[in-house]
Design a protein around this motif. Structure first.
Motif, short mmCIF file in Angstrom:
data_model
loop_
_atom_site.label_atom_id
_atom_site.label_comp_id
_atom_site.label_asym_id
_atom_site.label_seq_id
_atom_site.Cartn_x
_atom_site.Cartn_y
_atom_site.Cartn_z
N HIS A 365 0.86 -1.19 0.00
CA HIS A 365 0.00 0.00 0.00
C HIS A 365 0.89 1.24 0.00
O HIS A 365 2.12 1.15 0.16
CB HIS A 365 -0.93 0.02 1.21
N ALA A 366 0.27 2.39 -0.19
CA ALA A 366 1.03 3.64 -0.26
C ALA A 366 0.62 4.61 0.85
O ALA A 366 0.86 5.81 0.75
CB ALA A 366 0.84 4.30 -1.62
N ASP A 367 0.02 4.10 1.93
CA ASP A 367 -0.31 4.95 3.08
C ASP A 367 0.93 5.09 3.94
O ASP A 367 1.04 4.51 5.03
CB ASP A 367 -1.46 4.34 3.88
N LEU A 368 1.89 5.87 3.46
CA LEU A 368 3.15 6.00 4.15
C LEU A 368 3.83 7.30 3.76
O LEU A 368 3.48 7.93 2.76
CB LEU A 368 4.07 4.81 3.85
N LEU A 369 4.79 7.69 4.58
CA LEU A 369 5.64 8.84 4.31
C LEU A 369 6.99 8.29 3.87
O LEU A 369 7.64 7.55 4.61
CB LEU A 369 5.78 9.69 5.57
N PHE A 370 7.40 8.66 2.66
CA PHE A 370 8.63 8.14 2.07
C PHE A 370 9.63 9.29 1.99
O PHE A 370 9.52 10.18 1.16
CB PHE A 370 8.34 7.58 0.67
N MET A 371 10.60 9.27 2.91
CA MET A 371 11.55 10.37 3.02
C MET A 371 12.90 10.02 2.43
O MET A 371 13.42 8.92 2.66
CB MET A 371 11.72 10.76 4.49
N ALA A 372 13.45 10.94 1.69
CA ALA A 372 14.76 10.75 1.08
C ALA A 372 15.58 12.03 1.24
O ALA A 372 15.06 13.12 0.98
CB ALA A 372 14.62 10.40 -0.40
N GLY A 373 16.81 11.88 1.69
CA GLY A 373 17.72 13.00 1.75
C GLY A 373 18.57 13.02 0.50
O GLY A 373 18.33 13.78 -0.44
N GLY A 374 19.57 12.12 0.46
CA GLY A 374 20.41 12.02 -0.73
C GLY A 374 19.63 11.63 -1.96
O GLY A 374 19.98 12.04 -3.07
N GLY A 375 18.59 10.83 -1.79
CA GLY A 375 17.79 10.39 -2.93
C GLY A 375 17.09 11.53 -3.64
O GLY A 375 16.64 11.39 -4.79
N ILE A 376 16.98 12.68 -2.96
CA ILE A 376 16.44 13.89 -3.57
C ILE A 376 17.56 14.89 -3.86
O ILE A 376 17.75 15.31 -5.01
CB ILE A 376 15.38 14.53 -2.64
N MET A 377 18.34 15.23 -2.83
CA MET A 377 19.33 16.30 -2.98
C MET A 377 20.54 15.89 -3.82
O MET A 377 21.22 16.76 -4.38
CB MET A 377 19.79 16.76 -1.60
N ALA A 378 20.80 14.58 -3.91
CA ALA A 378 21.96 14.13 -4.70
C ALA A 378 21.56 13.60 -6.07
O ALA A 378 22.40 13.05 -6.79
CB ALA A 378 22.71 13.04 -3.93
N HIS A 379 20.31 13.76 -6.46
CA HIS A 379 19.91 13.34 -7.80
C HIS A 379 20.68 14.17 -8.83
O HIS A 379 20.80 15.39 -8.68
CB HIS A 379 18.40 13.54 -7.97
N PRO A 380 21.22 13.54 -9.85
CA PRO A 380 22.03 14.29 -10.82
C PRO A 380 21.28 15.40 -11.54
O PRO A 380 21.89 16.36 -12.03
CB PRO A 380 22.50 13.21 -11.81
N GLY A 381 19.96 15.31 -11.57
CA GLY A 381 19.17 16.37 -12.20
C GLY A 381 18.74 17.46 -11.24
O GLY A 381 18.02 18.39 -11.62
N GLY A 382 19.15 17.36 -9.95
CA GLY A 382 18.76 18.34 -8.95
C GLY A 382 17.60 17.86 -8.10
O GLY A 382 16.99 16.82 -8.38
N PRO A 383 17.29 18.61 -7.03
CA PRO A 383 16.24 18.19 -6.10
C PRO A 383 14.88 17.97 -6.75
O PRO A 383 14.18 17.02 -6.40
CB PRO A 383 16.20 19.33 -5.09
N ALA A 384 14.47 18.84 -7.65
CA ALA A 384 13.16 18.67 -8.29
C ALA A 384 13.10 17.37 -9.07
O ALA A 384 12.09 16.66 -9.04
CB ALA A 384 12.86 19.86 -9.20
#
Length: 424
Positions: A365-384
């Motif tokens: 299910h998707a009733d959850l909070l999915f948090m990422a630090g590096g998975g967002i901020m270190a993405h080669p295309g940027g945080p967005a």
């Protein structure tokens, strides 16, 4: 005495003695008894106040004790060390609606019993009438969705990094950047609460000004969990400040504040309470000592928290994936029949688009909070692009589409899998 008059606790024990004998010792120790019957302990008193053993399931023994035990050594008692799952029913009237005492009854001195070389509290089961005497989440899953405007799918979040060192204005600038990237949720790190370089009195208004600016421009309220961990009066003051500036969430390091402080905070604010479990490993990592997550989260849900950390699959911490999955399932399972007290499981620890498939396959299910630090901020295309890649991954898996197939049409997801997939 009926089932509604008792709550149950289940344990894993290890002992060189008869597990049935030890279970009776446990029941007596945590109710009206001690190592011997005492004056005043009448049959009538025992009938209304003594805990009772309801189940014993013996397991394969061990050759060596899990924990040292001077009491057994003095008595020259040796193995084999028998293991068993034991369930004990406790009278509700012994405790009442008193969370710290409930915790001391189901755990407390049991860990120091001379008869055991291992003991772990694994599960707490409450009758609905007793559960109703304690606090409930004010928001939980449904309320968090309302506050963030995310009606379906996983909520995507991130964590303030660097953990500490940013001043209030730098923190606000980072929050503005994360809001622009499209997150639903942001939280402080557990080690950053009210530091000299970014006190909450400055950080809360600065950050919420940035969030309000984003909300005015987009209509989207990003939930920010400010870490207000402190003594009780300070937490209440800071919660009031969050409300004053239009915030919706506060974070608390549960283990270091305690049941009483968190219960008081819950009753003094309508904010969503984000429960951080840092320190849980100290009471859970040994398989024959401490508290399992089902019992742990049950106690904290009685304090009224809305979110509970469960770590993450394939993450950077020591927990097995099965433990993370079981923890997440515990959070969305009502504590008592007919009670909607589910809390939002918060996944973190090395998460990225590359861990979404494993998470959904395990949780379902998707009733959850999915948090990422590096998975967002270190993405080669940027945080967005990092946020987009996670949303693309969740959209794919909940639609039954494999990530490698979805990545052919989504460059952000393709980059994330190439960058983070090696650790998946």
């Amino acid at each position: 005495m009926t089932a509604s008059d008792r709550f149950q606790a289940s344990y894993l024990i290890e002992t060189p003695l008869d597990p049935a004998l030890v279970a009776e010792v446990m029941a007596g120790e945590q109710s009206c008894g001690t190592f011997t019957r005492v004056e005043g302990e009448t049959d009538d008193l025992r009938a209304r106040a003594r805990a009772t053993v309801t189940e014993i399931v013996e397991l394969p023994p061990a050759d060596q004790p899990s924990l040292p035990n001077a009491w057994l050594r003095r008595k020259r008692v040796h193995g084999p060390y028998r293991r068993a799952r034991v369930t004990i029913a406790f009278p509700v009237v012994n405790v009442g609606a008193n969370l710290p005492t409930l915790a001391s009854v189901v755990a407390g001195n049991l860990y120091d019993l001379g008869e055991v070389t291992g003991l772990r509290l694994e599960q707490i089961t409450l009758p609905a009438t007793y559960r109703g005497r304690f606090d409930k989440p004010k928001h939980g899953i449904a309320g968090t969705r309302r506050l963030t405007g995310v009606s379906k799918g996983a909520l995507v979040g991130s964590i303030i990094k660097p953990n500490v060192g940013l001043d209030a204005e730098e923190t606000a600038a980072l929050v503005a950047r994360l809001c622009a990237a499209g997150v639903d949720f942001i939280k402080d790190d557990e080690i950053s609460a009210d530091p000299d370089h970014a006190p909450l009195a400055r950080r809360i208004p600065a950050v919420l000004t940035a969030i309000k600016r984003h909300q005015d421009a987009t209509g989207k309220h990003v939930m920010m969990a400010f870490n207000i961990t402190d003594e009780t009066d300070a937490m209440r003051r800071h919660a009031d400040l969050i409300v004053q500036h239009g915030g919706s969430c506060a974070m608390v390091s549960l283990n270091w504040c305690g049941f009483s402080a968190v219960t008081t905070l819950r009753r003094s604010t309508d904010l969503a309470l984000h429960g951080h479990r840092n320190g849980f490993g100290a009471i859970s990592r040994h398989p024959l000592l401490g508290i399992g997550f089902q019992a742990y989260q049950a106690l904290w849900r009685l304090a009224g928290v809305d979110h509970m950390h469960v770590h993450g699959l394939q993450g950077k911490f020591a927990q097995e994936n099965d433990e993370v999955v079981g923890s997440a399932r515990d959070c969305v399972r009502p504590l008592a029949e007919g009670c909607d007290d589910r809390v939002l499981p918060a996944f973190s620890s090395g998460q990225s688009a590359a861990t979404v498939q494993a998470t959904f396959d395990a949780i379902g299910h998707a009733d959850l909070l999915f948090m990422a630090g590096g998975g967002i901020m270190a993405h080669p295309g940027g945080p967005a692009a990092g946020v987009t890649s996670i949303r693309q991954a969740w959209d794919a898996v909940t639609s039954g589409i494999a990530l490698d197939h979805a990545s052919r049409e989504h460059p952000e997801l393709r980059q994330a899998l190439a960058t983070f997939g090696q650790s998946a």
